[in-house]
Structure formats: structure tokens, C-alpha cells
Scaffold this motif. Structure first.
Motif, PDB file in Angstrom:
ATOM      1  N   TYR A 101       0.772  -1.032   0.026  1.00 22.80           N
ATOM      2  CA  TYR A 101       0.007   0.166   0.060  1.00 22.80           C
ATOM      3  C   TYR A 101       0.832   1.184  -0.102  1.00 22.80           C
ATOM      4  O   TYR A 101       1.659   1.484   1.060  1.00 22.80           O
ATOM      5  N   SER A 102       0.950   1.876  -0.857  1.00 22.34           N
ATOM      6  CA  SER A 102       1.681   3.077  -1.285  1.00 22.34           C
ATOM      7  C   SER A 102       1.529   4.278  -0.262  1.00 22.34           C
ATOM      8  O   SER A 102       2.327   5.313  -0.178  1.00 22.34           O
ATOM      9  N   ALA A 103      -0.020   4.395   0.380  1.00 18.44           N
ATOM     10  CA  ALA A 103      -0.283   5.499   0.964  1.00 18.44           C
ATOM     11  C   ALA A 103      -1.217   5.231   2.292  1.00 18.44           C
ATOM     12  O   ALA A 103      -1.630   3.966   2.196  1.00 18.44           O
ATOM     13  N   THR A 104      -1.128   5.809   3.097  1.00 16.93           N
ATOM     14  CA  THR A 104      -1.822   5.631   4.437  1.00 16.93           C
ATOM     15  C   THR A 104      -3.255   5.463   4.240  1.00 16.93           C
ATOM     16  O   THR A 104      -4.003   4.559   4.788  1.00 16.93           O
ATOM     17  N   TYR A 105      -3.840   6.328   3.187  1.00 12.17           N
ATOM     18  CA  TYR A 105      -5.379   6.097   3.085  1.00 12.17           C
ATOM     19  C   TYR A 105      -5.845   5.026   2.409  1.00 12.17           C
ATOM     20  O   TYR A 105      -7.005   4.997   2.311  1.00 12.17           O
ATOM     21  N   LEU A 106      -5.000   4.283   1.799  1.00 12.87           N
ATOM     22  CA  LEU A 106      -5.350   3.062   1.087  1.00 12.87           C
ATOM     23  C   LEU A 106      -6.094   1.958   2.255  1.00 12.87           C
ATOM     24  O   LEU A 106      -6.803   1.246   1.788  1.00 12.87           O
ATOM     25  N   THR A 107      -5.607   2.119   3.423  1.00  6.50           N
ATOM     26  CA  THR A 107      -6.047   1.148   4.478  1.00  6.50           C
ATOM     27  C   THR A 107      -6.768   1.712   5.570  1.00  6.50           C
ATOM     28  O   THR A 107      -7.853   1.439   6.079  1.00  6.50           O
ATOM     29  N   GLY A 108      -6.393   3.221   5.817  1.00  7.27           N
ATOM     30  CA  GLY A 108      -6.678   3.980   7.098  1.00  7.27           C
ATOM     31  C   GLY A 108      -8.017   4.476   6.672  1.00  7.27           C
ATOM     32  O   GLY A 108      -8.273   5.133   5.648  1.00  7.27           O
ATOM     33  N   MET A 109      -8.844   5.137   7.645  1.00  3.99           N
ATOM     34  CA  MET A 109      -9.994   5.950   7.702  1.00  3.99           C
ATOM     35  C   MET A 109      -9.484   7.176   8.126  1.00  3.99           C
ATOM     36  O   MET A 109      -8.617   7.362   9.030  1.00  3.99           O
ATOM     37  N   GLU A 110     -10.164   8.228   7.626  1.00  3.62           N
ATOM     38  CA  GLU A 110      -9.460   9.658   7.998  1.00  3.62           C
ATOM     39  C   GLU A 110     -10.640  10.537   8.647  1.00  3.62           C
ATOM     40  O   GLU A 110     -11.722  10.750   8.062  1.00  3.62           O
ATOM     41  N   MET A 111     -10.257  11.342   9.513  1.00  4.28           N
ATOM     42  CA  MET A 111     -11.118  12.501   9.900  1.00  4.28           C
ATOM     43  C   MET A 111     -10.284  13.639   9.428  1.00  4.28           C
ATOM     44  O   MET A 111      -9.234  13.880   9.518  1.00  4.28           O
ATOM     45  N   GLN A 112     -11.219  14.218   8.454  1.00  5.06           N
ATOM     46  CA  GLN A 112     -10.624  15.527   7.809  1.00  5.06           C
ATOM     47  C   GLN A 112     -10.096  16.489   8.640  1.00  5.06           C
ATOM     48  O   GLN A 112     -10.946  17.078   9.402  1.00  5.06           O
ATOM     49  N   VAL A 113      -8.785  17.308   8.040  1.00  2.05           N
ATOM     50  CA  VAL A 113      -8.529  18.501   8.545  1.00  2.05           C
ATOM     51  C   VAL A 113      -8.360  19.310   7.485  1.00  2.05           C
ATOM     52  O   VAL A 113      -7.983  18.851   6.436  1.00  2.05           O
ATOM     53  N   LEU A 114      -9.207  20.510   7.347  1.00  2.00           N
ATOM     54  CA  LEU A 114      -9.527  21.385   6.414  1.00  2.00           C
ATOM     55  C   LEU A 114      -9.709  22.867   6.653  1.00  2.00           C
ATOM     56  O   LEU A 114     -10.257  22.879   7.586  1.00  2.00           O
ATOM     57  N   ASP A 115      -9.211  23.802   5.703  1.00  2.00           N
ATOM     58  CA  ASP A 115      -9.895  24.988   5.817  1.00  2.00           C
ATOM     59  C   ASP A 115     -11.362  25.074   4.976  1.00  2.00           C
ATOM     60  O   ASP A 115     -11.142  25.051   3.714  1.00  2.00           O
ATOM     61  N   ASP A 116     -12.187  24.707   5.536  1.00  2.00           N
ATOM     62  CA  ASP A 116     -13.618  24.767   5.141  1.00  2.00           C
ATOM     63  C   ASP A 116     -13.860  25.821   4.063  1.00  2.00           C
ATOM     64  O   ASP A 116     -14.812  25.522   3.024  1.00  2.00           O
ATOM     65  N   ILE A 117     -13.199  26.969   4.239  1.00  3.24           N
ATOM     66  CA  ILE A 117     -13.666  28.335   3.324  1.00  3.24           C
ATOM     67  C   ILE A 117     -12.625  28.220   2.126  1.00  3.24           C
ATOM     68  O   ILE A 117     -13.565  28.483   1.117  1.00  3.24           O
ATOM     69  N   LYS A 118     -11.699  28.178   2.246  1.00  2.13           N
ATOM     70  CA  LYS A 118     -10.899  28.416   1.138  1.00  2.13           C
ATOM     71  C   LYS A 118      -9.963  27.059   0.476  1.00  2.13           C
ATOM     72  O   LYS A 118      -9.524  27.329  -0.674  1.00  2.13           O
ATOM     73  N   ALA A 119     -10.058  25.966   0.881  1.00  3.02           N
ATOM     74  CA  ALA A 119      -9.530  24.823   0.401  1.00  3.02           C
ATOM     75  C   ALA A 119     -10.255  24.376  -0.777  1.00  3.02           C
ATOM     76  O   ALA A 119     -11.727  24.349  -0.848  1.00  3.02           O
ATOM     77  N   GLU A 120      -9.546  23.754  -1.818  1.00  2.00           N
ATOM     78  CA  GLU A 120     -10.140  23.337  -2.706  1.00  2.00           C
ATOM     79  C   GLU A 120     -11.033  22.212  -2.695  1.00  2.00           C
ATOM     80  O   GLU A 120     -12.240  22.000  -3.499  1.00  2.00           O
ATOM     81  N   ASP A 121     -10.783  21.296  -1.718  1.00  2.00           N
ATOM     82  CA  ASP A 121     -11.888  20.058  -1.399  1.00  2.00           C
ATOM     83  C   ASP A 121     -12.899  20.703  -0.439  1.00  2.00           C
ATOM     84  O   ASP A 121     -13.015  19.642   0.498  1.00  2.00           O
ATOM     85  N   ASN A 122     -13.556  21.715  -0.752  1.00  5.88           N
ATOM     86  CA  ASN A 122     -14.663  21.982   0.293  1.00  5.88           C
ATOM     87  C   ASN A 122     -15.955  21.828  -0.485  1.00  5.88           C
ATOM     88  O   ASN A 122     -16.946  22.579  -0.048  1.00  5.88           O
ATOM     89  N   LYS A 123     -16.218  21.068  -1.440  1.00  7.10           N
ATOM     90  CA  LYS A 123     -17.381  21.396  -2.339  1.00  7.10           C
ATOM     91  C   LYS A 123     -18.369  20.113  -1.756  1.00  7.10           C
ATOM     92  O   LYS A 123     -19.660  20.211  -1.917  1.00  7.10           O
ATOM     93  N   LYS A 124     -18.092  19.316  -1.306  1.00  4.69           N
ATOM     94  CA  LYS A 124     -18.894  18.146  -0.403  1.00  4.69           C
ATOM     95  C   LYS A 124     -18.938  18.171   0.873  1.00  4.69           C
ATOM     96  O   LYS A 124     -17.785  18.296   1.631  1.00  4.69           O
ATOM     97  N   ALA A 125     -20.149  18.113   1.783  1.00  3.26           N
ATOM     98  CA  ALA A 125     -20.300  18.225   3.084  1.00  3.26           C
ATOM     99  C   ALA A 125     -19.141  16.999   3.636  1.00  3.26           C
ATOM    100  O   ALA A 125     -18.649  17.338   4.872  1.00  3.26           O
ATOM    101  N   ASN A 126     -19.336  15.843   3.289  1.00  5.17           N
ATOM    102  CA  ASN A 126     -18.330  14.873   3.822  1.00  5.17           C
ATOM    103  C   ASN A 126     -16.938  14.787   3.560  1.00  5.17           C
ATOM    104  O   ASN A 126     -16.137  14.030   3.813  1.00  5.17           O
TER     105      ASN A 126
END
Length: 221
Positions: A101-126
Motif C-alpha cells: 500500500y503506497s499511501a496511508t489512506y489506502l487502508t486507514g480511515m480519515e478524520m478530515q482536517v481542512l480550511d472549509d472556506i478556502k480549500a479546494e476540497d470543500n465542495k462536499k459536506a463529507n
């Protein structure tokens, strides 16, 4: 449901008296990266300690997610995070570290850390801060970029509860109808290793931003 943070560390990167009695241990001593390494590496390349916080070194030649040396099954994890404007990161748990597994997210679950206002990945509630990433949206918002947010991740026999700044924001059971529906509607539905390892490492995600983490402590349940 809310969680009182009054019993949390009173001095940065230390345990409160109650936490000591309750069996918590520190995962970060405030001065070194001892107890951590970069995923699929032997050192903590790409991370450093800055003003009592574990932080991404954006100028480093190499980067990767920082993971605990130790693995955990049932636990309560508490920490604070701060994200810069436009930033994206996450706390990933039950990570199976394997070259398959080349990355942690391929096996692990994630609690998101984000700038909800200006991050690009802010389009979906989840995908917003506090979500179980790409699966379950948080019920309450995070503090803005540049401010410290306190979280709790509790995992007991597949029952996952996430808290953000003292408020419960996600609750689910791996394998439940709700979980299965969320999984089928997520990017992970065909990932054979995702959420398949009850025991694994905890990861702090590198996603380009100079994210910072402090007051990292855990209790095995």
C-alpha cells in the motif's frame, strides 16, 4: 453529545492529572519526533517541531505522512490541529503499513482536517473538517484556518465516534447498514484494503500545507 475538554492537557504537550489517572500516554513530547516515522520510511523526513507542534516542513526535499511507531486497535486519541489558509490534511487511523500500500489512506480511515472556506476540497459536506472523509459529514463546523481545533477519535470494536471542539460530529459502526451505504457511495468502495485492518498505526497526513499538530495523547481501550 458533547465532551468536556476541561480534563485535557492544561499545559501544552503534557497530560492533565485526570488523564494520567485515566491511563493516557503522550504520543508527542513537544520537542522531538520520537515515536514517529514517515510512512514506509525509517525517519521523520518532511516533518519538524516548531513552537511545540509537529509541523510539515514544506521546504523539505521529501515528504510523506507521519505515522506512529506503535499500532493500536481500540483507543481514544486526542489532539489539536491548526491548518493554514487553503490547507488540507487529515488524521488517519487503523493504517496498515506495508509496501503493498503506497499511501496511508489506502487502508486507514480519515478524520478530515481542512480550511472549509478556502480549500479546494470543500465542495462536499463529507469532505469538510471533522468528517469521516468521503463517508459521513460532520454535524458541526470547525474553527477557521489559523485557529487551533481540538479533536477526539474514539474507536472501540469497530464503533467510531469523532468529536470536534467538544461536540460529537460523527458516529458509525463498521459493517452496519449506514456504514455499508456510505462506503458504497464513496471512493473507497472498490479499495480492497480500506478499513480492513482492526489494528494499525495513526497517521498525520501530508497534503501540501504546513499543518501543525500538538497535545497528541492516546488511551488504549
Amino acid at each position: 453529545m458533547t465532551v468536556s475538554f476541561s480534563s485535557f492537557a492544561q499545559t501544552m504537550n503534557t497530560l492533565s492529572h485526570k488523564e494520567q489517572k485515566d491511563g493516557f500516554t503522550l504520543l508527542f513530547d513537544g520537542t522531538t519526533t520520537n515515536g514517529w516515522h514517515t510512512y514506509l520510511n525509517t525517519t521523520s523526513v518532511g516533518w519538524y517541531v516548531n513552537n511545540g507542534a509537529l509541523q510539515v516542513d514544506t521546504l523539505a526535499a521529501k515528504h510523506g505522512d507521519l505515522v506512529t511507531n506503535k499500532e493500536y486497535t481500540n483507543f481514544e486519541l486526542r489532539l489539536d490541529w491548526k491548518i493554514p489558509v487553503g490547507g488540507n490534511s487529515g488524521v488517519i487511523f487503523s493504517v496498515h503499513e506495508d509496501t503493498a500500500y503506497s499511501a496511508t489512506y489506502l487502508t486507514g480511515m480519515e478524520m478530515q482536517v481542512l480550511d472549509d472556506i478556502k480549500a479546494e476540497d470543500n465542495k462536499k459536506a463529507n469532505h469538510l473538517a471533522g468528517s469521516l472523509y468521503d463517508m459521513i459529514a460532520p454535524s458541526h463546523p470547525a474553527k477557521p484556518a489559523g485557529e487551533w481545533n481540538s479533536i477526539v477519535i474514539r474507536k472501540v470494536n469497530g464503533h467510531i465516534t469523532l468529536f470536534l471542539n467538544g461536540k460529537q460530529v460523527v458516529e458509525t459502526q463498521i459493517g452496519s447498514p449506514e456504514w455499508n451505504e456510505a462506503l458504497q457511495n464513496s471512493k473507497f468502495k472498490n479499495w480492497k484494503g480500506f478499513a480492513q485492518y482492526p489494528t494499525g498505526r495513526i497517521a498525520l497526513q501530508f497534503h501540501g500545507a504546513a499543518v501543525a499538530f500538538r497535545n497528541i495523547r492516546i488511551k488504549e481501550l
